[in-house]
Design an enzyme around this catalytic site. Structure first.
Site, PDB file in Angstrom:
ATOM      1  N   GLY A  98      -4.779  62.748  35.338  1.00  0.00           N
ATOM      2  CA  GLY A  98      -5.834  63.096  34.402  1.00  0.00           C
ATOM      3  C   GLY A  98      -6.714  64.252  34.819  1.00  0.00           C
ATOM      4  O   GLY A  98      -7.682  64.584  34.126  1.00  0.00           O
ATOM      5  N   ASN A 122       0.238  63.060  29.711  1.00  0.00           N
ATOM      6  CA  ASN A 122      -0.486  62.326  28.677  1.00  0.00           C
ATOM      7  C   ASN A 122      -1.799  63.045  28.341  1.00  0.00           C
ATOM      8  O   ASN A 122      -1.987  63.577  27.248  1.00  0.00           O
ATOM      9  CB  ASN A 122      -0.738  60.902  29.125  1.00  0.00           C
ATOM     10  CG  ASN A 122      -1.375  60.033  28.046  1.00  0.00           C
ATOM     11  OD1 ASN A 122      -1.498  58.835  28.200  1.00  0.00           O
ATOM     12  ND2 ASN A 122      -1.787  60.594  26.930  1.00  0.00           N
ATOM     13  N   THR A 123      -2.709  63.094  29.308  1.00  0.00           N
ATOM     14  CA  THR A 123      -4.049  63.624  29.064  1.00  0.00           C
ATOM     15  C   THR A 123      -4.024  65.065  28.568  1.00  0.00           C
ATOM     16  O   THR A 123      -4.820  65.446  27.704  1.00  0.00           O
ATOM     17  CB  THR A 123      -4.897  63.528  30.342  1.00  0.00           C
ATOM     18  OG1 THR A 123      -4.859  62.185  30.828  1.00  0.00           O
ATOM     19  CG2 THR A 123      -6.339  63.911  30.079  1.00  0.00           C
ATOM     20  N   LYS A 161       8.817  52.620  34.399  1.00  0.00           N
ATOM     21  CA  LYS A 161       8.086  53.528  35.269  1.00  0.00           C
ATOM     22  C   LYS A 161       7.183  52.697  36.174  1.00  0.00           C
ATOM     23  O   LYS A 161       6.336  51.935  35.708  1.00  0.00           O
ATOM     24  CB  LYS A 161       7.236  54.513  34.467  1.00  0.00           C
ATOM     25  CG  LYS A 161       6.500  55.487  35.380  1.00  0.00           C
ATOM     26  CD  LYS A 161       5.390  56.211  34.668  1.00  0.00           C
ATOM     27  CE  LYS A 161       4.515  56.928  35.709  1.00  0.00           C
ATOM     28  NZ  LYS A 161       3.286  57.483  35.131  1.00  0.00           N
TER      29      LYS A 161
END
EC number: 2.8.1.10
Length: 322
Positions: free
Chosen positions: A226, A274-275, A165
């Protein structure tokens, strides 16, 4: 009794013919097709084809269409359309548990220096086995093409990974991608045999340029990394999907399950987050919610939503009222 391999698994049998073996497996010879040692055995002749020690057989049948809704990137096929990160968790154990709950088959991993002062400290690979889950090394924290290229060269040396990535950030406040540096890095990496999945702005023109530069997937942001703001521009994401010849995955900005469902309803091949999971009050439960959201969003996309109308349209006919 002797040994044969059936659909990749070794088994013992006393069957003298393929037909006998098929019946031994409690299958109907009239409803399957059989390949023995690379040669197809005609269904009408299964009783005449002998089976012997070491034979390799493939037995197939028809299944209902739509049951396999897998997706592929750079020739690699996955069932889950959810990709999860490995940062911000309380510990590796929680990270591994969230991954299990999510059903994801790919995890993004950052490349960082080894802690030489404590070489026996726990490592991610102790909890998430790269032989069972696809590691996707990323270039988080890189602000130039050279930094990103160097990082991924090290990653390939460390684990042999070529599916990676790529993200090259413009500045620290917004963490928006620097598309000029991103394009440069994509071209270099593709020429070196890497298979870059590339984080980019939600711009159909930029996405197409990345594809032409060698990106095996484009990953437009839904909102700043995020932020948890959800997909801010559904129009451009849809346009990217419509114009792409490689997989499109929303990367960044997902905050909750409904955001993931929206990404899938727009026709994206997958979602990376993710977050949204790691900072949830209950990461394991949120991971499970994200799994279900991605699946339901995909189902809704395949079902085809109703058209939007300016005015009401009654579900029940108005004629024949009492």
């Amino acid at each position: 009794m002797f040994s044969v391999t059936v659909n990749g698994e070794s088994r013992r049998t006393s069957a003298s013919t393929i037909a006998d073996l098929v019946r031994e497996l409690e299958l109907d010879p009239a409803k399957v097709a059989v390949e023995r040692n690379g040669v197809i055995a005609p269904r009408s002749e299964l009783a005449q084809h002998p089976v012997g020690e070491g034979d390799v057989l493939e037995i197939v049948h028809f299944v209902g269409g739509g049951q396999d809704d897998s997706w592929s990137v750079a020739g690699r096929t996955f069932r889950s359309r959810l990709i999860v990160g490995t940062g911000k968790y309380k510990d590796f154990e929680q990270n591994a548990a969230a991954l299990e709950a999510s059903g994801a088959e790919i995890v993004t991993v950052a490349v960082r220096r080894v802690n030489v002062s404590d070489p026996k400290a726990p490592m991610l690979t102790d909890y998430i086995d790269p032989k069972k889950v696809t590691y996707l090394p990323n270039t988080a924290g890189c602000f130039t093409a050279d930094e990103a290229i160097r990082t991924l060269r090290l990653a390939r040396e460390a684990g042999g990974w070529d599916l990676v990535k790529l993200e090259v950030l413009g500045e620290a406040k917004t963490l928006y991608p620097d598309m000029r540096e991103t394009l440069k890095a994509t071209e270099v990496l593709a020429n070196e045999g890497f298979l870059p999945m590339v984080y980019c702005v939600d711009d159909p023109i930029a996405a197409k340029q990345l594809e032409e530069a060698g990106a095996v997937a484009v990953m437009p942001l839904g909102a700043p990394i995020g932020s948890g703001l959800g997909i801010q521009n559904q129009v451009t994401i849809r346009l990217i999907v419509e114009g792409a010849n490689v997989p499109v995955l929303v990367d960044a900005g997902v905050g909750t399950a409904s955001d993931a469902a929206v990404a899938m309803e727009l026709g994206c091949d997958g979602v990376l987050m993710n977050t949204a999971i790691a900072e949830a009050k209950d990461p394991i439960r949120m991971a499970r919610a994200m799994k279900l959201a991605v699946e339901s969003g995909r189902e809704a996309y395949l079902a085809g939503r109703m058209g939007r109308r300016k005015y009401a349209d009654p579900s029940s006919p108005l004629a024949g009222l009492i």
